[in-house]
Motif scaffolding. Structure first.
Motif, PDB file in Angstrom:
ATOM      1  N   ASP A  95     102.661  28.492 112.305  1.00 43.11           N
ATOM      2  CA  ASP A  95     101.558  27.688 111.788  1.00 43.11           C
ATOM      3  C   ASP A  95     101.813  27.184 110.373  1.00 43.11           C
ATOM      4  N   THR A  96     102.894  27.620 109.754  1.00 47.11           N
ATOM      5  CA  THR A  96     103.233  27.162 108.412  1.00 47.11           C
ATOM      6  C   THR A  96     103.464  25.656 108.416  1.00 47.11           C
ATOM      7  N   ALA A  97     102.715  24.933 107.593  1.00 46.27           N
ATOM      8  CA  ALA A  97     102.798  23.475 107.565  1.00 46.27           C
ATOM      9  C   ALA A  97     101.873  22.948 106.483  1.00 46.27           C
ATOM     10  N   VAL A  98     102.021  21.671 106.187  1.00 47.98           N
ATOM     11  CA  VAL A  98     101.006  20.952 105.438  1.00 47.98           C
ATOM     12  C   VAL A  98      99.993  20.427 106.447  1.00 47.98           C
ATOM     13  N   TYR A  99      98.733  20.714 106.213  1.00 50.04           N
ATOM     14  CA  TYR A  99      97.668  20.312 107.119  1.00 50.04           C
ATOM     15  C   TYR A  99      96.925  19.116 106.544  1.00 50.04           C
ATOM     16  N   TYR A 100      96.735  18.095 107.381  1.00 50.99           N
ATOM     17  CA  TYR A 100      96.090  16.859 106.989  1.00 50.99           C
ATOM     18  C   TYR A 100      94.837  16.618 107.823  1.00 50.99           C
ATOM     19  N   CYS A 101      93.788  16.123 107.192  1.00 51.08           N
ATOM     20  CA  CYS A 101      92.666  15.628 107.966  1.00 51.08           C
ATOM     21  C   CYS A 101      92.718  14.112 108.013  1.00 51.08           C
ATOM     22  N   ALA A 102      92.088  13.549 109.025  1.00 50.44           N
ATOM     23  CA  ALA A 102      92.119  12.119 109.251  1.00 50.44           C
ATOM     24  C   ALA A 102      90.806  11.667 109.868  1.00 50.44           C
ATOM     25  N   ALA A 103      90.491  10.384 109.692  1.00 48.59           N
ATOM     26  CA  ALA A 103      89.251   9.822 110.199  1.00 48.59           C
ATOM     27  C   ALA A 103      89.504   8.495 110.887  1.00 48.59           C
ATOM     28  N   ARG A 104      88.714   8.238 111.916  1.00 47.94           N
ATOM     29  CA  ARG A 104      88.721   6.956 112.595  1.00 47.94           C
ATOM     30  C   ARG A 104      87.322   6.656 113.089  1.00 47.94           C
ATOM     31  N   MET A 105      87.074   5.401 113.416  1.00 51.15           N
ATOM     32  CA  MET A 105      85.748   5.011 113.867  1.00 51.15           C
ATOM     33  C   MET A 105      85.463   5.522 115.268  1.00 51.15           C
ATOM     34  N   LEU A 106      84.358   6.160 115.413  1.00 49.47           N
ATOM     35  CA  LEU A 106      83.643   6.435 116.660  1.00 49.47           C
ATOM     36  C   LEU A 106      84.306   7.403 117.624  1.00 49.47           C
ATOM     37  N   ILE A 107      85.539   7.126 118.045  1.00 50.83           N
ATOM     38  CA  ILE A 107      86.139   7.817 119.176  1.00 50.83           C
ATOM     39  C   ILE A 107      87.176   8.832 118.720  1.00 50.83           C
TER      40      ILE A 107
END
Length: 124
Positions: free
Chosen positions: A91-103
């Motif tokens: 599980d070692t990693a850089v973790y990123y969050c992301a966003a997109r419209m609706l779906i």
């Protein structure tokens, strides 16, 4: 535009837990955005971890994290979370969050906004 900032990463022993947070700012309307978590280990491609619908009513997970990770959101706080339990060295990693419209989605190309990442290191 939407700005995303991850936090909560750090060093943890194998078997331990961490909770990551992703705070959204800018011209955000939480109910309009599906959110995702991705991760990238050194020397590897970025991979999908989890996604959640605009209201939090639906979630999907990558096979390696099923049963261990939980994605959730609090739209009143413009924040999405990733609770990570039973962590292992993979599980070692850089973790990123992301966003997109609706779906909700599982591929990087479908997301429009990305945070800077937060490092998670799991030691043996």
């Amino acid at each position: 535009q939407v700005q995303l900032v991850e936090s909560g990463g750090g060093l943890v022993q194998a078997g331990g837990s961490l909770r990551l947070s992703c705070a959204a700012s800018g011209r955000t309307r939480s109910s309009s955005y599906a959110m995702g978590w991705f991760r990238q280990a050194p020397g590897k491609e970025r991979e999908f971890v989890a996604t959640i619908s605009t209201t939090g009513g639906a979630t999907r997970y990558a096979d390696p994290v099923k049963g261990r990770f939980t994605i959730s959101r609090d739209n009143a706080k413009n924040t999405v979370y990733l609770q990570m339990n039973s962590l292992n060295v993979e599980d070692t990693a850089v973790y990123y969050c992301a966003a997109r419209m609706l779906i909700m989605a599982e591929t990087m190309a479908e997301y429009d906004y990305w945070g800077q990442g937060t490092q998670v290191i799991v030691s043996s």
